[in-house]
Write an enzyme that holds these catalytic residues in place. Structure first.
Site: not given
Lengths: 85, 554
Positions: B53, B115-116, B165, B467
């Protein structure tokens, strides 16, 4: 350290209070007190915020004003005062 | 109003995206966003499956920056949504219009540690310009329209819309609403043109300080016209590169920590600084109270909050640069100052002489810049290679140089190049990366393969976090700590595993032919450029130091 009182008018939208508090903390202002109420007729919330910081209050006012749901930010000069630490 | 029709929330989402002209989105499916991915079937929007993502978010950022359109990314709830956060923070720091759509667990499950489930709405507060959570299907279309309007209005930025959802599945008696017009919330004071012109006419040594806001305001022509009429010596921030024509004889290059010596010395000497779409970032100013110490300041910006934020200004010109810049375009009598600046530019021009056969990265990037086709878009990651690219490549438009400026996010370059290539399929897209950054989103090579995107990757490889290593050498007594990457994978084999042609060069004599071969190749290509691990980026203004006290290679 300077003390300030802000009066903020905002649309009564999701998490508007959280947004104001997040910006206030992130921009370096300590929250000393808060009161909030909503006019159910207009759906406008009024938030009074007492803050302190060594930074200029204008920096915070400009940042709160950028939040989408904010209608007005006013610094109450009669209450704001400079503390002698 | 469109015809009455039954939509699901997912259908409605794509209808609104299409209303806003969205043709491409970047994303990754998962449980709580499945109804939206189901609705994708019937949509005309093309979805680019990324492999993380974060890659989707950076691709949306690259798409937006290369095209000027809104970038759109999708992720599911929980870890999918949290993986977007770095990309959103990057977009916020660089003022990039992105709309992120996240799936959320069903409203009945919200707040139950399902969940999630994560409170992405809460997490978004600090890394977006605005965010929404839709809990009523009747609000969905309006919220989505608002999201696009907010992303583009004023100072642009990312907006997140979290959609549970059940809202994605809910039926709505669809009437497509008209596009929302966002009222201009902040009333800007009238431009202080009179006092600004007075400051300009009095100045003997003025400098034009150009930032990323010029490109965001689509005000390149107005800026160049302003620069031409006033003949002001000019300097640029990292994100402003490309706004001023690099061939302009009054242009001195980038200022700041790794800016040119001429740019930094001129700014330190100037008596008037005209900041245009720039925000006095700490990487620009060095020690703030010693930055341009003799200068009065005129500040052009769209964002009221940037005025007096880090530097007090003498005249603020708030609003649209396209309108305000022409108002101040007056010829100036500053010939001695122009001559002095041009002399400094000549005296302190880059030196590409580099003894020995080891490859000198600045010379490689300069040569790529000279060979690359017109309208090439270059992305970078973050580190030494990024600063070398900024110093030694030339860009004729800010949309041709995409680099993570404010956030400085390693892992930006490859997915941003994917987004840029999708938005500009006919243009050459080059991702300049380092071996540390490259590994941060290396999974996106799979996206390049999947869509056969002809992205060219130039991998500057010193087997170090260069760096950080440079700073450890210079400022931490050479105590190197966790910056050795000698165990990097075989990058050629790695590229080949994704069907990407690849080549390594280790000596100067190989460079020109290798660059030509990269450009001649029709598909994606990785050119690994092995450099000396001890090479540093010069000049360097040490932390909390005035810009005229820069360290140089000696």
């Amino acid at each position: 350290m300077n003390n300030y009182q802000l009066t903020i008018k905002a649309d009564d939208k999701q998490v508007v209070l959280e947004r104001i508090l997040q910006v206030t903390r992130y921009r370096g202002f300590l929250i000393n007190g808060i009161s909030a109420k909503v006019n159910t007729g207009t759906n406008i919330g009024t938030i009074e915020l007492m803050v302190s910081s060594e930074r200029s209050i204008g920096l915070l006012v400009d940042q709160i004003n950028k939040l989408i749901d904010i209608k007005e930010v006013r610094v109450d000069n009669s209450v704001s005062q400079q503390c002698i630490a | 109003m469109a015809t009455e029709k039954k939509f699901t929330g997912g259908d409605l989402l794509f209808n609104v995206l299409e209303q806003h002209g969205v043709e491409h989105v970047f994303g990754y499916p998962g449980g709580a966003i499945m109804p939206i991915y189901d609705a994708l079937y019937e949509s005309n929007v093309e979805h680019f499956l990324c492999r993380h993502e974060q890659g989707a978010a950076f691709s949306a950022v690259g798409y937006a920056r290369a095209s000027g359109k809104v970038g759109v990314c999708f992720a599911t709830s929980g870890p999918g949504a949290t993986n977007l956060i770095t990309g959103l923070a990057d977009a916020l720091a660089d003022s990039i219009p992105v709309v992120a759509i996240t799936g959320q667990v069903a409203t009945a499950a919200m707040g139950s540690d399902a969940f999630q489930e994560i409170d992405i709405f809460g997490l978004s507060l600090a890394c977006t310009k605005h965010s929404f959570q839709v809990t009523n299907i009747d609000d969905l279309a309006k919220v989505l329209h608002q999201a696009f309007a907010i992303a583009l209005e004023g100072r642009q930025g990312p907006v997140l819309v979290d959609i549970p959802k059940d809202i994605q599945l809910a039926q709505v008696n669809g009437c497509l609403e008209h596009l929302a017009k966002l009222k201009n919330k902040v009333k800007l004071p009238p431009a202080n043109v009179g006092s600004a012109i007075a400051l300009l006419s009095q100045a003997k040594q003025p400098i034009l300080y150009v930032g990323g806001g010029v490109g965001m305001a689509n005000a390149i022509d107005e800026l160049r016209s302003f620069a031409q009429i006033t003949a002001l010596p000019s300097v640029s921030t990292l994100k402003g590169l490309g706004a001023i024509d690099p061939k302009d004889s009054n242009y001195l290059g980038m200022l700041g920590m790794h800016g040119t010596k001429a740019a930094n010395l001129a700014v330190q000497e100037c008596d008037l600084l005209i900041a245009v779409g720039a925000r006095f970032d700490d990487r620009v100013t060095g020690k703030l109270n010693e930055f341009a110490p003799h200068a009065k300041v005129i500040h052009f910006d769209i964002d009221t909050a940037e005025i007096n934020k880090r530097r007090a200004v003498d005249a603020a010109i708030l609003g649209d640069l396209k309108v305000n810049l022409p108002a101040l375009a007056v010829p100036l009598s500053i010939a001695p100052w122009q001559a002095k600046c041009q002399q400094m530019a000549n005296d302190y021009a880059w030196d590409y002489n580099h003894p020995g056969e080891t490859i000198f990265a600045p010379a490689v990037l300069k040569e790529i810049s000279e060979q690359m086709p017109k309208n090439t878009c270059v992305t970078t990651d973050v580190g030494q290679h990024q600063m070398w690219a900024a110093q030694h490549m030339r860009f004729d438009d800010p949309s041709n140089f995409l680099t993570s400026g404010g956030m400085g996010t390693m892992g930006f370059g490859i997915p941003a190049a994917i987004g840029a290539q999708v938005s500009r399929p006919r243009d050459c897209i080059i991702a300049v990366s380092g071996d540390g950054s490259f590994m941060m989103n290396v999974q996106e090579l799979s996206t390049i393969k999947r869509f056969q995107l002809p992205v060219k990757i130039v991998l500057i490889d010193n087997a170090k976090l260069g760096m950080v290593r440079q700073w450890q050498d210079l400022f931490f007594n050479g105590r190197l700590s966790e910056t050795d990457l000698a165990d990097n994978p075989d990058f050629i084999m790695l590229a080949n595993a994704f069907d990407i042609k690849a080549k390594t060069v280790t000596e100067k004599s190989q460079v020109s032919a290798a660059i030509a071969a990269m450009f001649d190749h029709q598909g994606p290509y990785l050119l690994r450029v092995k450099i000396n691990a001890q090479d540093n980026v010069w000049p360097l203004v040490p932390p909390n130091t005035a810009n005229d006290k820069m360290m140089e290679n000696s």
